[in-house]
Scaffold this active site. Structure first.
Site, PDB file in Angstrom:
ATOM      1  CE1 TYR A 253      -3.273  -2.742   0.033  1.00  0.00           C
ATOM      2  CE2 TYR A 253      -3.811  -2.217   2.301  1.00  0.00           C
ATOM      3  CZ  TYR A 253      -4.036  -2.956   1.162  1.00  0.00           C
ATOM      4  OH  TYR A 253      -5.025  -3.908   1.154  1.00  0.00           O
TER       5      TYR A 253
ATOM      6  CE  LYS B  26       0.995 -17.639  -2.500  1.00  0.00           C
ATOM      7  NZ  LYS B  26       0.206 -18.885  -2.329  1.00  0.00           N
TER       8      LYS B  26
ATOM      9  CG  ASP C 182      -2.521 -19.900  -0.562  1.00  0.00           C
ATOM     10  OD1 ASP C 182      -1.750 -19.868   0.415  1.00  0.00           O
ATOM     11  OD2 ASP C 182      -2.212 -20.461  -1.632  1.00  0.00           O
TER      12      ASP C 182
ATOM     13  CG  ASP D  42     -12.483  -6.533   5.396  1.00  0.00           C
ATOM     14  OD1 ASP D  42     -12.221  -6.073   6.520  1.00  0.00           O
ATOM     15  OD2 ASP D  42     -12.722  -5.829   4.410  1.00  0.00           O
TER      16      ASP D  42
ATOM     17  CG  ASP E 134      -7.306  -4.356   3.862  1.00  0.00           C
ATOM     18  OD1 ASP E 134      -8.380  -4.381   4.507  1.00  0.00           O
ATOM     19  OD2 ASP E 134      -7.104  -3.565   2.934  1.00  0.00           O
TER      20      ASP E 134
END
Length: 358
Positions: A141, A191, A223, A251, A247
């Site tokens: 970001y 990852k 994942d 959620d 993030d």
């Protein structure tokens, strides 16, 4: 005790949920003999409309001179076609950066009275209690370059994932410290099978683990973590991860509670005042209709009482009031089952105040 709080309503339902929260905080202050002074400032889309800036300098100054910051929500389709520097989300990213808030705490607690609101089986979500700790000021970001450019004769877009070892180390150490105070298990999500930044992340986690021999550590690819949070959330205690992964995972974890309207969050640094906001967005489709669920914002203010003000008893009292309201069957539209009475934002706020009085 007197505390100054900067209030950033932002966009959409932000104004409604922060209004509800200040009313509740004032009642709590009255009960405990405190005084809270509120300073209001603009951020996000509303700031763009007023100042052509999603984060005016006056807003940053107000936050820096406060004991804590409450933020409602930012964003909405009104500003979707603005250039990247003039989007509401830049205000949110900017204030986190300006206050050096590198750690985002997102607790996910399964209220037994709300298990029917989740789309998952009751036995999966009952008594869930996990903390997602998200790095907040690094990663994709904030990485540069972040731009549109011509590549091989066609339009392309470029985002850059960058993490310095020091940025990784400070959030990971926070994760170990938090796990030490909970159930002594830390899950680090990355990852590392694909990303070089994740390989540095994993190496750094292993180094810091040597200082915490009593904390169980596991590494999990993002994942797989997304699947496991839905399949068996009770296996987790503290989850520490990077900005983008945190993030997304937080959620997804909101569905364990049945609604984004139920999840609070805290963003903290080493010295600056903390920033407290609900995980939900600005929900422009219900703006101004009195339908917003204020509980995530109210619970976020309880985190402010705990982490910024050191008011542990008051925070526990407020959390218990929210839990009592839910146990009594009071519901806003986002968590109500068919046939249940739906309360407005103001009505739910009043129920919390009634619970506080008890």
């Amino acid at each position: 005790m007197n505390k100054t709080i900067t209030v950033l309503p932002g966009d959409g339902i932000g104004l409604e949920v922060v209004k509800a929260t200040t009313v509740v905080l004032d009642k709590l202050a009255e009960l405990y003999g405190h005084q809270f002074e509120y300073k209001y400032a603009d951020i996000g889309g509303s700031a763009i409309d007023k100042y052509e800036d999603p984060l005016p300098p006056e807003t940053v100054e107000s936050c820096k001179n406060s004991d804590g910051v409450l933020l409602g929500a930012v964003g909405g389709p009104k500003w979707d076609n603005h250039p990247s520097g003039l989007r509401p989300e830049q205000g949110l990213l900017g204030i986190r950066k300006a206050l050096q808030l590198f750690a985002n705490l997102r607790p996910v607690t399964g209220h037994e009275s709300l298990t029917d609101s989740s789309s998952l089986k009751k036995e999966v979500v009952d008594n869930v209690d996990l903390m997602i700790l998200r790095e907040l000021t690094g990663g994709i970001y904030f990485g540069k370059p972040q731009e549109r450019r011509q590549m091989d004769g066609e339009e392309a877009a470029l985002d850059t994932m960058v993490y310095k070892k020091s940025e990784i180390a400070r959030i990971v150490r926070q994760g170990f410290e938090m796990a030490k105070l909970r159930r002594q298990k830390l899950t680090s999500v990355d990852k590392a099978n694909v990303l070089e930044s994740s390989r540095l992340w994993r190496e750094t986690v292993e180094e810091i683990k040597q200082d915490y021999p009593d904390v169980e550590l596991e590494h999990m690819l993002v994942d797989n973590a997304a699947m496991q949070i839905i399949r068996d959330p009770k296996q987790f205690d503290v989850v520490v991860t990077g900005n983008m992964f945190g993030d997304i995972l937080s959620d997804a974890a909101s569905m364990l509670t049945g609604s984004l309207g139920m999840l609070p969050s805290a963003s903290i640094g080493e010295q600056a005042p903390g920033l407290y906001e609900p995980v939900h967005g600005s929900a422009p489709d219900i703006e101004g209709q009195g339908k917003a669920n204020p509980l995530a914002m109210i619970s976020s203010s309880a985190m402010m009482l705990k982490y910024s003000f050191g008011m542990l008893e008051e925070a526990e009292t407020l959390d218990r009031a929210v839990s009592d309201v839910l146990s009594a069957g009071h519901r806003t539209g986002d968590i109500a089952k068919e046939g249940e009475t739906i309360l407005s934002t103001d009505e739910m706020t009043e129920k919390v105040i009634e619970a506080l009085k008890k």
